[in-house]
Design a protein around this motif. Structure first.
Motif, PDB file in Angstrom:
ATOM      1  N   ASP A 115       0.901  -1.227   0.162  1.00 45.92           N
ATOM      2  CA  ASP A 115      -0.100  -0.010   0.084  1.00 45.92           C
ATOM      3  C   ASP A 115       0.895   1.249  -0.012  1.00 45.92           C
ATOM      4  OD1 ASP A 115      -2.365  -1.249   0.063  1.00 45.92           O
ATOM      5  OD2 ASP A 115      -2.292  -1.652   2.160  1.00 45.92           O
ATOM      6  N   TYR A 116       0.325   2.449  -0.325  1.00 46.79           N
ATOM      7  CA  TYR A 116       1.229   3.631  -0.566  1.00 46.79           C
ATOM      8  C   TYR A 116       0.202   4.854   0.184  1.00 46.79           C
ATOM      9  CZ  TYR A 116       3.982   1.051  -3.663  1.00 46.79           C
ATOM     10  OH  TYR A 116       4.587   0.368  -4.445  1.00 46.79           O
ATOM     11  N   ALA A 117       1.009   5.698   0.780  1.00 46.85           N
ATOM     12  CA  ALA A 117       0.300   6.664   1.475  1.00 46.85           C
ATOM     13  C   ALA A 117       0.774   7.812   1.082  1.00 46.85           C
ATOM     14  CB  ALA A 117       0.368   6.463   3.094  1.00 46.85           C
ATOM     15  N   LEU A 118       0.315   9.160   1.119  1.00 49.98           N
ATOM     16  CA  LEU A 118       0.785  10.383   0.780  1.00 49.98           C
ATOM     17  C   LEU A 118       1.285  11.335   2.014  1.00 49.98           C
ATOM     18  CD1 LEU A 118      -1.760   9.377  -1.400  1.00 49.98           C
ATOM     19  CD2 LEU A 118      -0.200  11.209  -2.437  1.00 49.98           C
ATOM     20  N   THR A 119       2.168  12.036   1.860  1.00 50.67           N
ATOM     21  CA  THR A 119       2.474  13.287   2.894  1.00 50.67           C
ATOM     22  C   THR A 119       2.424  14.617   1.949  1.00 50.67           C
ATOM     23  OG1 THR A 119       4.616  12.947   2.526  1.00 50.67           O
ATOM     24  CG2 THR A 119       3.758  11.556   4.371  1.00 50.67           C
ATOM     25  N   TRP A 120       2.247  15.610   2.746  1.00 53.87           N
ATOM     26  CA  TRP A 120       2.107  16.991   1.718  1.00 53.87           C
ATOM     27  C   TRP A 120       1.939  18.137   2.902  1.00 53.87           C
ATOM     28  CZ3 TRP A 120      -2.072  13.756   2.212  1.00 53.87           C
ATOM     29  CH2 TRP A 120      -3.148  14.380   2.728  1.00 53.87           C
ATOM     30  N   THR A 121       2.122  19.369   2.203  1.00 57.15           N
ATOM     31  CA  THR A 121       1.806  20.381   3.246  1.00 57.15           C
ATOM     32  C   THR A 121       0.771  21.262   2.246  1.00 57.15           C
ATOM     33  OG1 THR A 121       3.975  20.636   3.796  1.00 57.15           O
ATOM     34  CG2 THR A 121       2.956  22.646   3.999  1.00 57.15           C
ATOM     35  N   ALA A 122      -0.322  21.505   3.191  1.00 63.35           N
ATOM     36  CA  ALA A 122      -1.631  22.509   2.840  1.00 63.35           C
ATOM     37  C   ALA A 122      -1.785  23.416   3.590  1.00 63.35           C
ATOM     38  CB  ALA A 122      -2.816  21.581   2.614  1.00 63.35           C
ATOM     39  N   ASP A 123      -1.907  24.568   3.288  1.00 59.72           N
ATOM     40  CA  ASP A 123      -1.904  25.745   3.856  1.00 59.72           C
ATOM     41  C   ASP A 123      -0.923  25.943   5.095  1.00 59.72           C
ATOM     42  OD1 ASP A 123      -4.252  26.621   2.608  1.00 59.72           O
ATOM     43  OD2 ASP A 123      -5.533  25.257   3.975  1.00 59.72           O
ATOM     44  N   GLY A 153      -1.010   7.731  -6.980  1.00 60.11           N
ATOM     45  CA  GLY A 153      -0.503   8.798  -8.333  1.00 60.11           C
ATOM     46  C   GLY A 153      -1.609   9.772  -8.649  1.00 60.11           C
ATOM     47  N   ARG A 154      -2.926   9.241  -8.668  1.00 57.54           N
ATOM     48  CA  ARG A 154      -3.894  10.106  -8.951  1.00 57.54           C
ATOM     49  C   ARG A 154      -4.060  11.309  -8.029  1.00 57.54           C
ATOM     50  NH1 ARG A 154      -5.793   5.298 -11.208  1.00 57.54           N
ATOM     51  NH2 ARG A 154      -7.198   4.841  -9.389  1.00 57.54           N
ATOM     52  N   ARG A 155      -4.251  10.757  -6.642  1.00 60.36           N
ATOM     53  CA  ARG A 155      -4.362  11.569  -5.632  1.00 60.36           C
ATOM     54  C   ARG A 155      -3.356  12.361  -5.342  1.00 60.36           C
ATOM     55  NH1 ARG A 155      -7.278  14.576  -2.646  1.00 60.36           N
ATOM     56  NH2 ARG A 155      -6.778  14.359  -0.209  1.00 60.36           N
ATOM     57  N   LYS A 156      -1.994  12.123  -5.765  1.00 60.30           N
ATOM     58  CA  LYS A 156      -0.838  13.087  -5.724  1.00 60.30           C
ATOM     59  C   LYS A 156      -1.033  14.270  -6.741  1.00 60.30           C
ATOM     60  CE  LYS A 156       3.980  13.338  -6.315  1.00 60.30           C
ATOM     61  NZ  LYS A 156       4.510  14.208  -7.326  1.00 60.30           N
ATOM     62  N   ARG A 157      -1.803  13.919  -7.918  1.00 56.26           N
ATOM     63  CA  ARG A 157      -1.992  14.801  -9.053  1.00 56.26           C
ATOM     64  C   ARG A 157      -3.106  15.767  -8.455  1.00 56.26           C
ATOM     65  NH1 ARG A 157      -0.977  10.545 -12.163  1.00 56.26           N
ATOM     66  NH2 ARG A 157      -3.376  10.110 -12.447  1.00 56.26           N
ATOM     67  N   ASP A 158      -4.217  15.159  -7.775  1.00 56.54           N
ATOM     68  CA  ASP A 158      -5.231  16.229  -7.340  1.00 56.54           C
ATOM     69  C   ASP A 158      -4.580  17.050  -6.257  1.00 56.54           C
ATOM     70  OD1 ASP A 158      -6.789  14.611  -9.037  1.00 56.54           O
ATOM     71  OD2 ASP A 158      -7.512  13.519  -7.262  1.00 56.54           O
ATOM     72  N   LEU A 159      -3.881  16.593  -5.488  1.00 56.73           N
ATOM     73  CA  LEU A 159      -3.442  17.427  -4.262  1.00 56.73           C
ATOM     74  C   LEU A 159      -2.475  18.729  -4.877  1.00 56.73           C
ATOM     75  CD1 LEU A 159      -2.340  14.807  -1.561  1.00 56.73           C
ATOM     76  CD2 LEU A 159      -4.001  16.496  -1.308  1.00 56.73           C
ATOM     77  N   GLU A 160      -1.491  18.313  -5.911  1.00 53.59           N
ATOM     78  CA  GLU A 160      -0.974  19.076  -6.474  1.00 53.59           C
ATOM     79  C   GLU A 160      -1.580  20.240  -7.159  1.00 53.59           C
ATOM     80  OE1 GLU A 160       3.450  16.674  -7.164  1.00 53.59           O
ATOM     81  OE2 GLU A 160       1.752  16.573  -8.620  1.00 53.59           O
ATOM     82  N   ALA A 161      -2.624  20.020  -7.814  1.00 52.13           N
ATOM     83  CA  ALA A 161      -3.452  20.739  -8.715  1.00 52.13           C
ATOM     84  C   ALA A 161      -4.306  21.832  -7.772  1.00 52.13           C
ATOM     85  CB  ALA A 161      -4.382  19.848  -9.358  1.00 52.13           C
ATOM     86  N   ALA A 162      -4.400  21.255  -6.595  1.00 50.79           N
ATOM     87  CA  ALA A 162      -5.161  22.072  -5.612  1.00 50.79           C
ATOM     88  C   ALA A 162      -4.346  23.020  -4.579  1.00 50.79           C
ATOM     89  CB  ALA A 162      -5.775  21.034  -4.347  1.00 50.79           C
ATOM     90  N   GLY A 163      -2.963  23.116  -5.244  1.00 52.67           N
ATOM     91  CA  GLY A 163      -2.040  24.023  -4.509  1.00 52.67           C
ATOM     92  C   GLY A 163      -1.191  23.337  -3.344  1.00 52.67           C
ATOM     93  N   SER A 164      -1.298  22.221  -2.770  1.00 57.33           N
ATOM     94  CA  SER A 164      -0.499  21.349  -1.919  1.00 57.33           C
ATOM     95  C   SER A 164       1.013  21.351  -2.401  1.00 57.33           C
ATOM     96  CB  SER A 164      -1.062  20.177  -1.500  1.00 57.33           C
ATOM     97  OG  SER A 164      -2.112  20.245  -0.979  1.00 57.33           O
ATOM     98  N   THR A 165       1.752  21.687  -1.510  1.00 61.38           N
ATOM     99  CA  THR A 165       3.163  21.342  -1.948  1.00 61.38           C
ATOM    100  C   THR A 165       3.947  20.231  -1.367  1.00 61.38           C
ATOM    101  OG1 THR A 165       3.807  22.842  -0.036  1.00 61.38           O
ATOM    102  CG2 THR A 165       3.461  23.687  -2.128  1.00 61.38           C
ATOM    103  N   GLY A 166       4.963  19.812  -1.408  1.00 64.61           N
ATOM    104  CA  GLY A 166       5.852  18.913  -0.851  1.00 64.61           C
ATOM    105  C   GLY A 166       5.092  17.423  -0.895  1.00 64.61           C
ATOM    106  N   VAL A 167       4.263  17.025  -2.030  1.00 66.84           N
ATOM    107  CA  VAL A 167       3.403  15.772  -2.018  1.00 66.84           C
ATOM    108  C   VAL A 167       4.394  14.750  -2.247  1.00 66.84           C
ATOM    109  CG1 VAL A 167       1.568  14.824  -3.144  1.00 66.84           C
ATOM    110  CG2 VAL A 167       1.491  17.341  -3.083  1.00 66.84           C
TER     111      VAL A 167
END
Length: 61
Positions: free
Chosen positions: A7-15, A31-45
């Motif tokens: 399984d894979y999880a994600l870490t990121w920074t938002a706000d 991978g799809r979730r990573k693209r969605d988070l980056e498109a929403a402005g999250s960094t360091g995904v």
């Protein structure tokens, strides 16, 4: 014969706050979730190996 499922999880920074996913995804879904988070402005995904039920640093709850 033993089958291991990764399984894979994600870490990121938002706000300005570090976040981590609370669910395990297969690699394609992560991978799809990573693209969605980056498109929403999250960094360091990052996609990180994990296991269902594992708590990652930065997860909420």
């Amino acid at each position: 014969m033993t089958t291991t499922i990764q399984d894979y999880a994600l870490t990121w920074t938002a706000d300005g706050m570090p976040r981590a996913s609370a669910v395990g995804d297969d690699e394609a879904s992560a991978g799809r979730r990573k693209r969605d988070l980056e498109a929403a402005g999250s960094t360091g995904v990052r996609i990180v190996p994990g296991h269902r039920g594992e708590t990652l640093p930065g997860s909420q709850g």
